[in-house]
Scaffold this motif. Structure first.
Motif, PDB file in Angstrom:
ATOM      1  N   LEU A 214       0.836  -1.198   0.000  1.00 23.73           N
ATOM      2  CA  LEU A 214       0.000   0.000   0.000  1.00 23.73           C
ATOM      3  C   LEU A 214       0.871   1.249   0.000  1.00 23.73           C
ATOM      4  O   LEU A 214       1.861   1.322   0.730  1.00 23.73           O
ATOM      5  N   ARG A 215       0.506   2.217  -0.801  1.00 23.89           N
ATOM      6  CA  ARG A 215       1.195   3.511  -0.804  1.00 23.89           C
ATOM      7  C   ARG A 215       0.269   4.567  -0.221  1.00 23.89           C
ATOM      8  O   ARG A 215      -0.955   4.422  -0.240  1.00 23.89           O
ATOM      9  N   ALA A 216       0.865   5.641   0.271  1.00 24.79           N
ATOM     10  CA  ALA A 216       0.071   6.664   0.947  1.00 24.79           C
ATOM     11  C   ALA A 216      -0.099   7.934   0.141  1.00 24.79           C
ATOM     12  O   ALA A 216      -1.091   8.641   0.285  1.00 24.79           O
ATOM     13  N   LEU A 217       0.868   8.264  -0.731  1.00 28.80           N
ATOM     14  CA  LEU A 217       0.875   9.568  -1.383  1.00 28.80           C
ATOM     15  C   LEU A 217       0.739   9.454  -2.903  1.00 28.80           C
ATOM     16  O   LEU A 217       1.307   8.559  -3.532  1.00 28.80           O
ATOM     17  N   THR A 218      -0.006  10.391  -3.456  1.00 28.10           N
ATOM     18  CA  THR A 218      -0.123  10.546  -4.901  1.00 28.10           C
ATOM     19  C   THR A 218       0.425  11.910  -5.286  1.00 28.10           C
ATOM     20  O   THR A 218       0.068  12.924  -4.668  1.00 28.10           O
ATOM     21  N   VAL A 219       1.289  11.940  -6.275  1.00 28.15           N
ATOM     22  CA  VAL A 219       1.741  13.208  -6.854  1.00 28.15           C
ATOM     23  C   VAL A 219       0.914  13.391  -8.124  1.00 28.15           C
ATOM     24  O   VAL A 219       1.223  12.827  -9.175  1.00 28.15           O
ATOM     25  N   ASP A 220      -0.160  14.152  -8.011  1.00 31.16           N
ATOM     26  CA  ASP A 220      -1.108  14.298  -9.116  1.00 31.16           C
ATOM     27  C   ASP A 220      -0.734  15.521  -9.952  1.00 31.16           C
ATOM     28  O   ASP A 220      -0.857  16.662  -9.502  1.00 31.16           O
ATOM     29  N   ALA A 221      -0.308  15.278 -11.193  1.00 28.23           N
ATOM     30  CA  ALA A 221       0.059  16.376 -12.087  1.00 28.23           C
ATOM     31  C   ALA A 221      -1.126  16.851 -12.922  1.00 28.23           C
ATOM     32  O   ALA A 221      -0.993  17.827 -13.675  1.00 28.23           O
ATOM     33  N   LEU A 222      -2.288  16.198 -12.791  1.00 29.35           N
ATOM     34  CA  LEU A 222      -3.440  16.600 -13.592  1.00 29.35           C
ATOM     35  C   LEU A 222      -3.895  18.040 -13.341  1.00 29.35           C
ATOM     36  O   LEU A 222      -4.339  18.711 -14.278  1.00 29.35           O
ATOM     37  N   PRO A 223      -3.827  18.577 -12.109  1.00 25.11           N
ATOM     38  CA  PRO A 223      -4.246  19.971 -11.934  1.00 25.11           C
ATOM     39  C   PRO A 223      -3.483  20.940 -12.828  1.00 25.11           C
ATOM     40  O   PRO A 223      -4.047  21.944 -13.284  1.00 25.11           O
ATOM     41  N   TYR A 224      -2.233  20.656 -13.095  1.00 26.61           N
ATOM     42  CA  TYR A 224      -1.415  21.553 -13.917  1.00 26.61           C
ATOM     43  C   TYR A 224      -1.711  21.335 -15.402  1.00 26.61           C
ATOM     44  O   TYR A 224      -1.768  22.292 -16.181  1.00 26.61           O
ATOM     45  N   HIS A 225      -1.946  20.083 -15.773  1.00 21.48           N
ATOM     46  CA  HIS A 225      -2.361  19.800 -17.151  1.00 21.48           C
ATOM     47  C   HIS A 225      -3.733  20.405 -17.423  1.00 21.48           C
ATOM     48  O   HIS A 225      -3.943  21.047 -18.464  1.00 21.48           O
ATOM     49  N   GLU A 226      -4.672  20.228 -16.495  1.00 20.45           N
ATOM     50  CA  GLU A 226      -6.032  20.719 -16.702  1.00 20.45           C
ATOM     51  C   GLU A 226      -6.123  22.238 -16.637  1.00 20.45           C
ATOM     52  O   GLU A 226      -7.124  22.811 -17.076  1.00 20.45           O
ATOM     53  N   ALA A 227      -5.104  22.892 -16.105  1.00 18.47           N
ATOM     54  CA  ALA A 227      -5.068  24.355 -16.105  1.00 18.47           C
ATOM     55  C   ALA A 227      -4.451  24.891 -17.389  1.00 18.47           C
ATOM     56  O   ALA A 227      -4.285  26.104 -17.526  1.00 18.47           O
ATOM     57  N   GLY A 228      -4.114  23.998 -18.317  1.00 20.44           N
ATOM     58  CA  GLY A 228      -3.571  24.436 -19.598  1.00 20.44           C
ATOM     59  C   GLY A 228      -2.073  24.348 -19.694  1.00 20.44           C
ATOM     60  O   GLY A 228      -1.487  24.860 -20.656  1.00 20.44           O
ATOM     61  N   GLY A 229      -1.423  23.723 -18.724  1.00 22.99           N
ATOM     62  CA  GLY A 229       0.028  23.643 -18.722  1.00 22.99           C
ATOM     63  C   GLY A 229       0.564  22.742 -19.813  1.00 22.99           C
ATOM     64  O   GLY A 229      -0.126  21.867 -20.334  1.00 22.99           O
ATOM     65  N   SER A 230       1.811  22.966 -20.164  1.00 18.15           N
ATOM     66  CA  SER A 230       2.490  22.157 -21.168  1.00 18.15           C
ATOM     67  C   SER A 230       2.997  20.866 -20.545  1.00 18.15           C
ATOM     68  O   SER A 230       2.948  20.672 -19.322  1.00 18.15           O
ATOM     69  N   ALA A 231       3.529  19.992 -21.389  1.00 16.42           N
ATOM     70  CA  ALA A 231       4.077  18.729 -20.889  1.00 16.42           C
ATOM     71  C   ALA A 231       5.241  18.973 -19.939  1.00 16.42           C
ATOM     72  O   ALA A 231       5.356  18.329 -18.894  1.00 16.42           O
TER      73      ALA A 231
END
Length: 604
Positions: A214-231
């Protein structure tokens, strides 16, 4: 030296080796015949395509286009894969997302291809006291569960772990992720985590450590992608977030290896297949560099969860989303994601129906079971283009990561507005490409179908907001189409434009088709038959060749005005034609043109 036997397949062995200079001369010759005279050594630059982050896709890649050695699959720097072997035992983890406590839909997913669950819990998702009911028919020792509970992560995690305990699931059989991501939550909501900093997150990591899988942490990059960010911005923000979590975990007493083992990274997979492949490969290389700097290179294999991009999903002609998600899923699999979530094609419309969920599941199933995509480790590896793109993207992402660190780290960069401003700059540039249709959106800005029956879905729970914006590629054109829909509902007809075809078909067909396509993208119905007086239109657009325009444009514009046209446009580059009010052409700002057209027609 090993000598291969002559198998009769000499291919080009009897021809002299071609050189890059020869290719450049031939390319320059082709450009010359198209009207562009450039020196041979500039042909590649002219034929290159500009990408975001200052990258360029060149027309030719050879062995001379070097990139760092990607190593071997399963070994640092993990570019080729976090695993050492292929996944003939089942492919990637098919992780489907649920936002409501629909136990039937959850069970159906698991019985028909899904292998894990991604549950939105708390605000905008499944109420915490409904988790037990939502998972009532799930064998929790077989199906990993990943939580996404935002500010209620600690409470949701406690509820889930208590559920495991009540059902007698052995600790070693518990798999998934508790989903702690305070910086991701802050990016979504704008609400900073409380004064104890990451104390609750560290406590969850310590608790999760008692469950081996089991892992505890997620590093979610979707907020930055969904805000229009580049790769590169998506990758750089994920690195800055991951480093912040590593600091907190090690400060809280975990050693580096255990801290690294508590993180899972979530990235967007788009229909730009090569960029997605390169992004996932670059992400593993960058995280391996972080692990190496922390003194634990062997523990730097990044666990990746890829999600088909919400930004690319459209509300109009949503069926095309099936094609987008198929390409994105293929790219995620080729790129080496351990888990893949395929968003249903009706994601932008609300809660998916059973058919949409089935298509989403089967997208992965076909790629794994019928295309055998998961049987080969890093199938894109060795491609000069992919290796070069991976290297260039990794360098651009590292630059953004370093800029974020100089801005004080991810938390300060978010709170100061620095991150939001950088993302907004990229989205503004992309919005201009979308508005001019240089980045087409099939079914929306290109080849729209005005007569298509709308697809209606039950509204999805409102997602937490207040932080970075959520954007979609179709949003500007969607606003125009919504105005047209409201006009249709109020008056019984859509706004219309009369397309006046001048001259023979060979002269007007191309521009007539162009103009019809453009006006329909804004919800304006083109009329091509009969006369202007019978069309029911308030405006007209001339369509023909430049040669015909020179002879007839001004007279035809005058005739249309006399017939009652309040505005006369011309399909072609701007010129000096009396009586013509505006021009529509390839590369024009279609959103501005269509918005002005609806304004003049009184469509609110």
């Amino acid at each position: 030296m090993t000598v291969l036997p002559d198998d009769g397949l000499s291919l080009a062995a009897d021809f002299p080796a071609a050189t890059r200079a020869q290719w450049q001369r031939l390319a320059a010759g082709v450009l010359s015949r198209s009207g562009k005279d450039v020196p041979a050594d500039e042909a590649e630059a002219v034929l290159s395509t500009a990408l975001e982050d200052g990258l360029r896709a060149r027309p030719l890649y050879t062995a001379a286009d070097g990139a760092p050695d990607p190593g071997f699959p399963g070994f640092a720097p993990f570019v080729r894969s976090a695993r050492a072997t292929g996944t003939t035992d089942g492919g990637w983890d098919v992780r489907q997302r649920h936002t409501t406590a629909d136990a039937g839909a959850i069970l159906t997913d698991l019985e028909n291809g899904a292998t894990s669950l991604w549950l939105a819990a708390g605000p905008g998702g499944i109420p915490l006291d409904a988790l037990d009911g939502a998972l009532r028919d799930v064998y929790l020792d077989l199906a990993p569960v990943v939580l996404d509970a935002g500010a209620e992560t600690s409470a949701a995690a406690q509820e889930l772990l208590a559920l495991y305990d009540r059902r007698g699931v052995a600790p070693e059989a518990v798999r998934g992720n508790l989903g702690a991501d305070p910086l991701g939550t802050e990016a979504r909501t704008g609400a900073a985590y409380d004064g104890d900093g990451f104390a609750s997150t560290v406590a969850l990591a310590r608790l999760a450590a008692t469950y081996p899988e089991l892992r505890a942490l997620t590093v979610d990059a979707l907020p930055y992608h969904e805000a229009g960010g580049s790769a590169a911005q998506e990758l750089g923000a994920s690195l800055a977030t991951g480093v912040a979590y590593l600091r907190a975990l090690t400060d809280g007493g975990l050693d580096v290896e255990r801290a690294l083992g508590q993180l899972e990274f979530r990235y967007a997979a788009t229909a730009d297949q090569f960029l997605t492949i390169a992004k996932l490969r670059a992400a593993r290389r960058l995280w391996a560099r972080v692990a190496e700097a922390c003194g634990a290179p062997a523990a730097g294999a990044q666990l990746q969860h890829a999600v088909t991009s919400p930004v690319m999903m459209t509300a109009r002609d949503p069926w095309v989303n099936m094609l987008r998600t198929t390409v994105a899923t293929l790219a995620a699999g080729v790129g080496g994601a351990a888990s893949v979530t395929v968003l249903p094609f009706d994601h932008a419309l609300g809660l998916p129906d059973a058919f949409a969920r089935r298509i989403a599941r089967n997208t992965s199933t076909i790629l794994v079971e019928e295309s055998h995509l998961a049987r080969v480790v890093d199938p894109a590896g060795g491609s000069w283009y992919v290796e070069s793109l991976t290297d260039e993207l990794a360098r651009a992402a590292w630059d953004f990561f370093q800029e974020t660190e100089r801005a004080g780290g991810q938390a300060r960069a978010l709170r100061s507005g620095w991150t939001g401003e950088r993302l907004a700059e990229v989205w503004a540039a992309r919005s201009a490409r979308l508005a001019t249709r240089r980045e087409p959106v099939t079914g929306v800005s290109e080849f729209p179908h005005l007569a298509e029956k709308p697809v209606v879905r039950e509204p999805a729970p409102a997602a937490p907001g207040g932080g970075l914006p959520r954007v979609r590629r179709d949003e500007a054109f969607e606003a125009l189409r919504a105005r047209s829909d409201a006009h249709l509902a109020a008056t019984g007809a859509r706004p219309r434009v009369f397309l006046a075809a001048l001259g023979p078909a060979a002269a007007h067909t191309a521009r007539l088709s162009f103009a019809a396509n453009l006006f329909q993208a804004g919800g304006v119905e083109p009329v091509t038959e009969g006369s202007f007086a019978d069309s029911g239109a308030a405006e007209a657009c001339l369509c023909s060749s430049d040669a015909v325009y020179a002879e007839r444009a001004e007279a035809e514009a005058a005739a249309l005005r006399a017939a009652g046209a309040g505005h006369v446009a011309l399909a072609g580059r701007p010129g000096a034609y009396a009586g013509v009010d505006s021009y529509v052409f390839a590369g024009c700002d279609a959103v501005a043109v269509l918005s002005a057209t609806l304004d003049r027609m009184g469509v609110s």
